[in-house]
Every structure is written in C-alpha cells, then in structure tokens.
Design a protein around this motif. Structure first.
Motif, mmCIF file in Angstrom:
data_model
loop_
_atom_site.group_PDB
_atom_site.id
_atom_site.type_symbol
_atom_site.label_atom_id
_atom_site.label_comp_id
_atom_site.label_asym_id
_atom_site.label_seq_id
_atom_site.Cartn_x
_atom_site.Cartn_y
_atom_site.Cartn_z
ATOM 1 N N ARG A 3 13.949 45.523 -34.807
ATOM 2 C CA ARG A 3 15.259 44.890 -34.906
ATOM 3 C C ARG A 3 15.146 43.485 -35.490
ATOM 4 N NH1 ARG A 3 20.414 45.566 -32.051
ATOM 5 N NH2 ARG A 3 21.550 43.672 -32.494
ATOM 6 N N TRP A 4 14.127 42.734 -35.094
ATOM 7 C CA TRP A 4 13.937 41.356 -35.549
ATOM 8 C C TRP A 4 12.844 41.321 -36.593
ATOM 9 C CZ3 TRP A 4 17.715 38.320 -34.041
ATOM 10 C CH2 TRP A 4 18.419 38.671 -32.888
ATOM 11 N N GLU A 5 13.110 40.603 -37.660
ATOM 12 C CA GLU A 5 12.168 40.541 -38.772
ATOM 13 C C GLU A 5 12.153 39.113 -39.336
ATOM 14 O OE1 GLU A 5 12.300 42.430 -43.162
ATOM 15 O OE2 GLU A 5 12.476 43.866 -41.533
ATOM 16 N N THR A 6 10.980 38.665 -39.750
ATOM 17 C CA THR A 6 10.869 37.375 -40.416
ATOM 18 C C THR A 6 11.069 37.602 -41.908
ATOM 19 O OG1 THR A 6 9.339 36.558 -38.743
ATOM 20 C CG2 THR A 6 9.377 35.382 -40.847
ATOM 21 N N VAL A 7 12.008 36.857 -42.488
ATOM 22 C CA VAL A 7 12.320 36.996 -43.909
ATOM 23 C C VAL A 7 12.145 35.648 -44.599
ATOM 24 C CG1 VAL A 7 13.919 38.904 -43.519
ATOM 25 C CG2 VAL A 7 14.790 36.561 -43.580
ATOM 26 N N PRO A 26 25.137 45.027 -38.273
ATOM 27 C CA PRO A 26 25.914 45.726 -39.303
ATOM 28 C C PRO A 26 26.517 44.775 -40.347
ATOM 29 C CG PRO A 26 27.070 45.737 -37.206
ATOM 30 C CD PRO A 26 25.714 45.162 -36.956
ATOM 31 N N ASP A 27 26.640 43.504 -40.020
ATOM 32 C CA ASP A 27 27.125 42.496 -40.965
ATOM 33 C C ASP A 27 26.067 41.393 -41.040
ATOM 34 O OD1 ASP A 27 28.705 41.034 -42.694
ATOM 35 O OD2 ASP A 27 29.925 40.167 -41.097
ATOM 36 N N PRO A 28 24.925 41.668 -41.696
ATOM 37 C CA PRO A 28 23.800 40.747 -41.652
ATOM 38 C C PRO A 28 24.070 39.426 -42.349
ATOM 39 C CG PRO A 28 23.389 42.440 -43.268
ATOM 40 C CD PRO A 28 24.659 42.811 -42.563
ATOM 41 N N GLY A 29 23.513 38.405 -41.802
ATOM 42 C CA GLY A 29 23.619 37.064 -42.346
ATOM 43 C C GLY A 29 23.200 36.085 -41.275
ATOM 44 N N THR A 30 22.831 34.875 -41.681
ATOM 45 C CA THR A 30 22.433 33.878 -40.712
ATOM 46 C C THR A 30 22.841 32.500 -41.200
ATOM 47 O OG1 THR A 30 20.585 33.107 -39.346
ATOM 48 C CG2 THR A 30 20.092 33.572 -41.657
ATOM 49 N N ALA A 31 23.224 31.646 -40.279
ATOM 50 C CA ALA A 31 23.579 30.258 -40.574
ATOM 51 C C ALA A 31 22.534 29.382 -39.895
ATOM 52 C CB ALA A 31 24.966 29.938 -40.037
ATOM 53 N N LEU A 32 21.820 28.605 -40.687
ATOM 54 C CA LEU A 32 20.739 27.777 -40.166
ATOM 55 C C LEU A 32 21.070 26.299 -40.356
ATOM 56 C CD1 LEU A 32 17.982 29.906 -41.856
ATOM 57 C CD2 LEU A 32 18.517 29.887 -39.422
ATOM 58 N N VAL A 33 20.849 25.503 -39.312
ATOM 59 C CA VAL A 33 21.059 24.063 -39.422
ATOM 60 C C VAL A 33 20.119 23.534 -40.487
ATOM 61 C CG1 VAL A 33 20.894 21.858 -38.222
ATOM 62 C CG2 VAL A 33 21.809 23.848 -37.038
ATOM 63 N N SER A 34 20.671 22.717 -41.391
ATOM 64 C CA SER A 34 19.882 22.223 -42.509
ATOM 65 C C SER A 34 20.180 20.756 -42.801
ATOM 66 C CB SER A 34 20.175 23.043 -43.768
ATOM 67 O OG SER A 34 19.563 22.448 -44.887
ATOM 68 N N PRO A 35 19.160 19.905 -42.730
ATOM 69 C CA PRO A 35 19.366 18.511 -43.095
ATOM 70 C C PRO A 35 19.411 18.322 -44.616
ATOM 71 C CG PRO A 35 17.084 18.846 -42.496
ATOM 72 C CD PRO A 35 17.800 20.151 -42.252
ATOM 73 N N HIS A 36 19.130 19.388 -45.361
ATOM 74 C CA HIS A 36 19.026 19.294 -46.813
ATOM 75 C C HIS A 36 20.241 19.843 -47.555
ATOM 76 C CE1 HIS A 36 14.886 18.463 -45.859
ATOM 77 N NE2 HIS A 36 14.757 19.653 -45.316
ATOM 78 N N GLY A 37 21.200 20.404 -46.845
ATOM 79 C CA GLY A 37 22.338 21.046 -47.503
ATOM 80 C C GLY A 37 23.393 20.060 -47.954
ATOM 81 N N GLN A 38 24.501 20.592 -48.393
ATOM 82 C CA GLN A 38 25.628 19.793 -48.861
ATOM 83 C C GLN A 38 26.147 18.878 -47.755
ATOM 84 O OE1 GLN A 38 28.863 22.162 -50.325
ATOM 85 N NE2 GLN A 38 30.106 20.415 -50.869
ATOM 86 N N TYR A 46 22.780 32.330 -45.315
ATOM 87 C CA TYR A 46 21.965 33.258 -46.100
ATOM 88 C C TYR A 46 22.335 34.685 -45.713
ATOM 89 C CZ TYR A 46 19.095 29.417 -47.701
ATOM 90 O OH TYR A 46 18.670 28.263 -48.306
ATOM 91 N N GLN A 47 22.371 35.554 -46.722
ATOM 92 C CA GLN A 47 22.648 36.980 -46.509
ATOM 93 C C GLN A 47 21.758 37.791 -47.437
ATOM 94 O OE1 GLN A 47 27.011 36.643 -47.192
ATOM 95 N NE2 GLN A 47 27.099 37.884 -45.326
#
Length: 61
Positions: A3-7, A26-38, A46-47
């Motif tokens: 179920r869990w995978e490192t990508v 069923p609706d894959p995607g992840t939101a990661l805290v980022s100090p480098h984003g907009q 990411y999806q």
C-alpha cells in the motif's frame, strides 16, 4: 502490492526528493510542505501521471 511506496518526485520545488505515498488511494496525490515553493511554508502538490511518474502540479499557501 504494498500500500505504501517510496516514489521520486519530478518537477516543481521538490524535484528529485522522495516521498512515501499511498499507492492504493483511488485519488492519488500528495501535498508536501515546501520551503522552496511559490509560497514559503506552503504545500507543493504531486500526482502520478499516466505512466506512474509523480509530477508536480501546483503550489498552495
């Protein structure tokens, strides 16, 4: 299938980083805290694309 995978993340502010994701979602995607984003301290989304590559889609505050 596990179920869990490192990508590896592609594109956007976290390009080249790795994340552990739930590949059975069923609706894959992840939101990661980022100090480098907009938005400093915001999240980068990411999806998986049609080939299963996890690509950046956008940033949110």
């Amino acid at each position: 299938m596990e179920r869990w995978e490192t990508v590896e993340l592609h594109g956007g502010p976290l390009d080249g980083y790795s994340a552990v994701v739930d590949v059975a979602d069923p609706d894959p995607g992840t939101a990661l805290v980022s100090p480098h984003g907009q938005y400093a301290g915001g999240r980068s989304w990411y999806q998986p694309d049609a080939d299963g590559v996890w690509r950046w889609t956008h940033d949110t505050p």
